[in-house]
Design a protein around this motif. Structure first.
Motif, PDB file in Angstrom:
ATOM      1  N   PHE A   1       0.923  -1.499  -0.313  1.00  0.00           N
ATOM      2  CA  PHE A   1       0.062   0.100   0.251  1.00  0.00           C
ATOM      3  C   PHE A   1       0.826   0.852   0.010  1.00  0.00           C
ATOM      4  O   PHE A   1       1.648   1.137   0.729  1.00  0.00           O
ATOM      5  CB  PHE A   1      -1.022  -0.190   1.615  1.00  0.00           C
TER       6      PHE A   1
ATOM      7  N   ARG B   1      -6.133  -9.435   2.453  1.00  0.00           N
ATOM      8  CA  ARG B   1      -6.696  -8.088   3.812  1.00  0.00           C
ATOM      9  C   ARG B   1      -7.303  -9.037   5.033  1.00  0.00           C
ATOM     10  O   ARG B   1      -6.759 -10.083   5.458  1.00  0.00           O
ATOM     11  CB  ARG B   1      -7.646  -7.880   3.722  1.00  0.00           C
ATOM     12  N   GLY B   2      -7.718  -8.084   6.443  1.00  0.00           N
ATOM     13  CA  GLY B   2      -7.062  -9.565   7.611  1.00  0.00           C
ATOM     14  C   GLY B   2      -6.195  -9.348   8.531  1.00  0.00           C
ATOM     15  O   GLY B   2      -6.417  -9.985   9.884  1.00  0.00           O
ATOM     16  N   THR B   3      -5.140  -9.221   7.801  1.00  0.00           N
ATOM     17  CA  THR B   3      -3.990  -9.426   8.675  1.00  0.00           C
ATOM     18  C   THR B   3      -3.293  -7.748   9.139  1.00  0.00           C
ATOM     19  O   THR B   3      -3.152  -6.599   8.229  1.00  0.00           O
ATOM     20  CB  THR B   3      -2.948 -10.031   8.106  1.00  0.00           C
ATOM     21  N   GLU B   4      -2.678  -7.886  10.134  1.00  0.00           N
ATOM     22  CA  GLU B   4      -1.734  -5.923   9.973  1.00  0.00           C
ATOM     23  C   GLU B   4      -1.013  -5.667   8.887  1.00  0.00           C
ATOM     24  O   GLU B   4       0.177  -7.125   8.703  1.00  0.00           O
ATOM     25  CB  GLU B   4      -1.213  -6.577  11.475  1.00  0.00           C
ATOM     26  N   ALA B   5      -0.850  -4.386   8.672  1.00  0.00           N
ATOM     27  CA  ALA B   5       0.491  -4.132   7.381  1.00  0.00           C
ATOM     28  C   ALA B   5       1.421  -3.123   8.639  1.00  0.00           C
ATOM     29  O   ALA B   5       1.164  -2.340   9.648  1.00  0.00           O
ATOM     30  CB  ALA B   5      -0.822  -2.853   7.134  1.00  0.00           C
TER      31      ALA B   5
ATOM     32  N   PHE C   1       4.648  -0.994   8.587  1.00  0.00           N
ATOM     33  CA  PHE C   1       4.701   0.748   7.476  1.00  0.00           C
ATOM     34  C   PHE C   1       6.132   1.231   7.659  1.00  0.00           C
ATOM     35  O   PHE C   1       7.226   0.507   8.319  1.00  0.00           O
ATOM     36  CB  PHE C   1       3.904   1.531   8.397  1.00  0.00           C
ATOM     37  N   GLY C   2       6.458   1.479   6.391  1.00  0.00           N
ATOM     38  CA  GLY C   2       7.661   1.730   6.692  1.00  0.00           C
ATOM     39  C   GLY C   2       7.747   2.648   7.341  1.00  0.00           C
ATOM     40  O   GLY C   2       6.646   3.998   7.867  1.00  0.00           O
TER      41      GLY C   2
END
Lengths: 114, 111
Positions: A33, A99-103, A105-106
């Motif tokens: 994303f 979907r449904g899992t944690e993202a 982030f950089g």
């Protein structure tokens, strides 16, 4: 690497210049994303990839913004003819499944257009 | 446009006190996530709660979800100065891959 890596961390561009922001997601993560975060606000969705397929680009603010993930791993967000309103932090995130899992982030790329 | 709205916008408390932040959203969701962001840094995932769950705990964090009211709350117990940060809720809408963030609550914990 252990986490999502973005480069450069900081970019100063002159108005009208083209810029390219890079994101190295966590190895094996399917989803990637891009978000734009203005000062004092929450991240706003730009675009989403599942492997190499760009499934949603509804958040890209204009046709000056272009993103790609040609081999389903590294992604590049390109902004052509930068404008002052493009100044923001650009965040990349990846997650293991669709979907449904944690993202994860950089640290983001802070773009300043002068 | 933002789906989630956090409340309050800013919260200042003393170390040791509890902090409660609320999030309201507008559409049906698959799950809701809370993130922390320290100044100038990326977002750190705190907790994910699915639409069929009502409460979830992780250490000093407690998250509730009320889908009938389209709202969630994040409780941080026994706060520490290191908890000073901005906290965001993010919703994953039904049949969408992206997350939609609110504008966050800025928490200041005074030592």
């Amino acid at each position: 690497g252990a986490g999502v890596s973005q480069s450069p961390r900081y970019k100063v561009a002159k108005r009208g210049q083209d810029v390219a922001l890079r994101c190295d997601p966590i190895s094996g993560h399917v989803s990637l994303f891009w978000y734009q975060q203005a000062l004092g606000q929450g991240p706003e969705f730009l675009t989403y990839f599942q492997n190499e397929a760009q499934l949603d680009k509804s958040g890209l603010p204009s046709d000056r913004f272009f993103a790609e993930r040609p081999e389903g791993s590294v992604s590049t967000l390109k902004i052509q003819r930068t404008q002052q309103e493009d100044s923001a932090v650009y965040l990349c995130a990846s997650s293991l499944y669709v979907r449904g899992t944690e993202a994860f982030f950089g640290q983001g790329t802070r773009l300043t257009v002068v | 446009s933002q789906q989630g709205e956090e409340d309050p916008q800013a919260l200042s408390i003393q170390e040791g006190e509890n902090a409660t932040m609320n999030c309201s959203y507008k559409t049906s969701i698959n799950n809701l996530q809370w993130y922390r962001q320290n100044s100038g840094r990326g977002l750190v995932h705190l907790i994910l709660i699915r639409s069929n769950e009502r409460e979830k705990h992780s250490g000093r964090l407690r998250v509730t979800l009320d889908t009938s009211k389209k709202s969630s709350s994040l409780l941080i117990t026994a706060s520490r100065a290191a908890d000073t940060a901005s906290y965001f809720c993010a919703t994953d809408e039904t049949n969408a891959g992206k997350s939609t963030f609110g504008d966050g609550t800025t928490l200041t914990v005074k030592p």
